[in-house]
Design an enzyme around this catalytic site. Structure first.
Site, PDB file in Angstrom:
ATOM      1  N   GLY A  38       8.151 -10.002   2.398  1.00  0.00           N
ATOM      2  CA  GLY A  38       8.035 -10.203   0.973  1.00  0.00           C
ATOM      3  C   GLY A  38       6.377 -10.163   0.478  1.00  0.00           C
ATOM      4  O   GLY A  38       5.278 -10.660   1.606  1.00  0.00           O
ATOM      5  N   ASN A 184      -0.975   1.527  -5.736  1.00  0.00           N
ATOM      6  CA  ASN A 184      -1.235   2.885  -4.872  1.00  0.00           C
ATOM      7  C   ASN A 184      -0.879   4.015  -5.972  1.00  0.00           C
ATOM      8  O   ASN A 184      -0.570   3.989  -6.942  1.00  0.00           O
ATOM      9  CB  ASN A 184      -0.424   2.706  -3.703  1.00  0.00           C
ATOM     10  CG  ASN A 184       1.072   2.628  -3.902  1.00  0.00           C
ATOM     11  OD1 ASN A 184       1.605   3.079  -5.052  1.00  0.00           O
ATOM     12  ND2 ASN A 184       1.849   2.348  -2.972  1.00  0.00           N
ATOM     13  N   ALA A 249       2.531  -3.002   4.998  1.00  0.00           N
ATOM     14  CA  ALA A 249       1.593  -4.114   4.672  1.00  0.00           C
ATOM     15  C   ALA A 249      -0.016  -3.695   4.609  1.00  0.00           C
ATOM     16  O   ALA A 249      -0.702  -4.578   4.330  1.00  0.00           O
ATOM     17  CB  ALA A 249       1.797  -5.323   5.521  1.00  0.00           C
ATOM     18  N   ALA A 250      -0.345  -2.421   4.766  1.00  0.00           N
ATOM     19  CA  ALA A 250      -1.678  -2.152   4.415  1.00  0.00           C
ATOM     20  C   ALA A 250      -2.192  -2.615   3.173  1.00  0.00           C
ATOM     21  O   ALA A 250      -3.304  -3.281   2.969  1.00  0.00           O
ATOM     22  CB  ALA A 250      -2.078  -0.526   4.687  1.00  0.00           C
ATOM     23  N   GLY A 251      -1.318  -2.157   2.335  1.00  0.00           N
ATOM     24  CA  GLY A 251      -1.558  -2.556   0.877  1.00  0.00           C
ATOM     25  C   GLY A 251      -1.794  -4.052   0.707  1.00  0.00           C
ATOM     26  O   GLY A 251      -2.584  -4.539  -0.226  1.00  0.00           O
ATOM     27  N   ASP A 252      -0.957  -4.780   1.402  1.00  0.00           N
ATOM     28  CA  ASP A 252      -1.095  -6.535   1.153  1.00  0.00           C
ATOM     29  C   ASP A 252      -2.228  -6.801   1.823  1.00  0.00           C
ATOM     30  O   ASP A 252      -2.890  -7.787   1.318  1.00  0.00           O
ATOM     31  CB  ASP A 252       0.228  -7.027   1.816  1.00  0.00           C
ATOM     32  CG  ASP A 252       1.694  -6.741   1.091  1.00  0.00           C
ATOM     33  OD1 ASP A 252       1.603  -6.579  -0.257  1.00  0.00           O
ATOM     34  OD2 ASP A 252       2.587  -6.546   1.704  1.00  0.00           O
TER      35      ASP A 252
HETATM   36  P1  ADP Z   1       0.228   0.712  -0.070  1.00  0.00           P
HETATM   37  O1  ADP Z   1       0.352  -0.161   1.394  1.00  0.00           O
HETATM   38  O2  ADP Z   1       0.250  -0.314  -1.220  1.00  0.00           O
HETATM   39  O3  ADP Z   1       0.822   1.979  -0.339  1.00  0.00           O
HETATM   40  P2  ADP Z   1      -2.039   2.114   0.783  1.00  0.00           P
HETATM   41  O4  ADP Z   1      -1.333   2.962   1.891  1.00  0.00           O
HETATM   42  O5  ADP Z   1      -2.956   2.898  -0.155  1.00  0.00           O
HETATM   43  O6  ADP Z   1      -1.449   1.115   0.055  1.00  0.00           O
HETATM   44  O7  ADP Z   1      -3.098   1.246   1.669  1.00  0.00           O
HETATM   45  C1  ADP Z   1      -3.999   0.248   1.014  1.00  0.00           C
HETATM   46  C2  ADP Z   1      -5.454   0.373   1.708  1.00  0.00           C
HETATM   47  O8  ADP Z   1      -5.329   0.278   3.316  1.00  0.00           O
HETATM   48  C3  ADP Z   1      -5.749   1.805   1.444  1.00  0.00           C
HETATM   49  O9  ADP Z   1      -6.466   1.870   0.326  1.00  0.00           O
HETATM   50  C4  ADP Z   1      -6.998   1.836   2.667  1.00  0.00           C
HETATM   51  O10 ADP Z   1      -8.103   1.220   2.267  1.00  0.00           O
HETATM   52  C5  ADP Z   1      -6.237   1.181   3.772  1.00  0.00           C
HETATM   53  N1  ADP Z   1      -5.598   1.979   4.646  1.00  0.00           N
HETATM   54  C6  ADP Z   1      -4.216   2.487   4.417  1.00  0.00           C
HETATM   55  N2  ADP Z   1      -3.667   3.501   5.366  1.00  0.00           N
HETATM   56  C7  ADP Z   1      -4.883   3.505   6.217  1.00  0.00           C
HETATM   57  C8  ADP Z   1      -5.411   4.637   7.201  1.00  0.00           C
HETATM   58  N3  ADP Z   1      -4.422   5.197   7.555  1.00  0.00           N
HETATM   59  N4  ADP Z   1      -6.530   4.721   7.447  1.00  0.00           N
HETATM   60  C9  ADP Z   1      -7.513   3.813   7.058  1.00  0.00           C
HETATM   61  N5  ADP Z   1      -7.315   2.902   5.866  1.00  0.00           N
HETATM   62  C10 ADP Z   1      -5.897   2.848   5.486  1.00  0.00           C
END
Ligand code: ADP
Length: 307
Positions: A38, A184, A249-252
């Site tokens: 979530g 994003n 979860a990178a965005g979170d």
């Molecule tokens: P979401 O998960 O919302 O789609 P992103 O994929 O853009 O968002 O990831 C959020 C942030 O995490 C990015 O803006 C970046 O700073 C970091 N990030 C994501 N993927 C990578 C990656 N492969 N290498 C380095 N930083 C990353």
């Protein structure tokens, strides 16, 4: 002072199988995993793992995973006294099947998340006075999101909205209530109505979002970095170069790092760097909440990369 997250709390039930079943078929699978998720809960855990006092406001279902989801947040250090346990529905659940070739099928049951309403906003309002910021996403009913943003605005609390999952559109009255919006590329594209792929389009999209009334717009461009625009400035923060294995979860993580930076009193630019660091670290590990960095790892990474 704490940061409040008002949003979704889910459990993901993940089954792996050689392939996806066809309609009517029963298939023998291999592994079963139960993982908390979530977007709301993920962002709360991201903050708590970075050492920020964090309160979660939302709902779980009494009879399916509710107690376990609350316990999971507590174990991460999140304050859960304002999570309402709903007797009438299940918790938010995602039923996920993953095949060997990476194809997946997902059914999301909003459950308790779908029941979040003005009563929850009322509980939120009672604790806003002691808060530094309010984090919102779009996995609870939009009326509750708007009411929460309005309550925060009235209390003079900063609102950070992650417009995810990508909405068809947002009510016009929501934009002026938002201090920072963090789409994003896909979400930004949905909001502005033209494709957002890369820095130039992101700058343009951010401009549209500012015009609609947000104070700052941050467009996340995955492994490339982020574009950030305010009335005064537009800047780009490159992503940290890491060995990415799973960007779930990178965005979170980004939103947690950003809010943690602002909580610490950093400038918007520095806080965006914190968001990028947390996002990059999350991309280096498998999973959602398990991939979110703890404070020790986060500080060591920043120290090494930002000399
Ligand atoms: P979401 O998960 O919302 O789609 P992103 O994929 O853009 O968002 O990831 C959020 C942030 O995490 C990015 O803006 C970046 O700073 C970091 N990030 C994501 N993927 C990578 C990656 N492969 N290498 C380095 N930083 C990353």
């Amino acid at each position: 002072m704490s940061i409040i997250v008002f949003g979704s709390i889910n459990i993901d039930l993940v089954a792996t199988a050689p392939r996806l079943p066809v309609a009517g078929e029963t298939l023998l699978g291999e592994n079963f995993l139960k993982v908390p998720g979530g977007k709301g809960a993920n962002q709360a855990v991201a903050l708590a793992k970075l050492g920020v006092p964090t309160q979660m406001v939302g709902r779980v279902g009494a009879h399916s995973f509710g107690a376990e989801l609350v316990q999971n947040l507590q174990d991460a250090g999140v304050e859960t006294g304002n999570i309402f346990t709903d007797e009438t529905v299940s918790s938010g659940v995602a039923i996920i099947t993953v095949a060997h070739n990476g194809d997946n099928q997902i059914i999301v049951i909003p459950g308790a998340n779908g029941q979040v309403d003005e009563e929850d906003v009322e509980r939120l309002s009672r604790i806003l006075a002691g808060a530094k910021a309010l984090l919102l996403q779009l996995e609870i009913p939009i009326n509750a999101v708007v009411a929460a943003a309005q309550a925060a605005k009235n209390a003079n609390i900063k609102v950070i909205l992650d417009p995810a999952p990508a909405p068809a559109n947002l009510p016009a009255e929501l934009y002026p209530l938002i201090d920072i919006i963090t789409p994003n590329e896909v979400e930004a594209g949905q909001l502005v109505g033209f494709p957002v792929d890369g820095e130039a389009a992101a700058v343009k999209a951010a401009g549209v979002l500012l015009q609609r009334g947000v104070k700052s717009a941050i467009v996340k461009l995955g492994a490339r970095g982020v574009v950030c625009a305010t009335e005064k400035e537009v800047f780009f923060v490159p992503a940290f170069t890491v060995e990415a294995v799973d960007t779930v979860a990178a965005g979170d993580a980004f939103n947690g790092g950003l809010a943690a930076g602002l909580y610490t009193g950093l400038s918007l630019h520095q806080a965006v760097v914190w968001g990028a660091a947390a996002g990059a670290l999350a991309a280096t590990k498998l999973g959602a909440q398990t991939s979110l960095p703890d404070r020790f790892t986060f500080d060591a990474f920043l120290k090494e990369r930002c000399r």
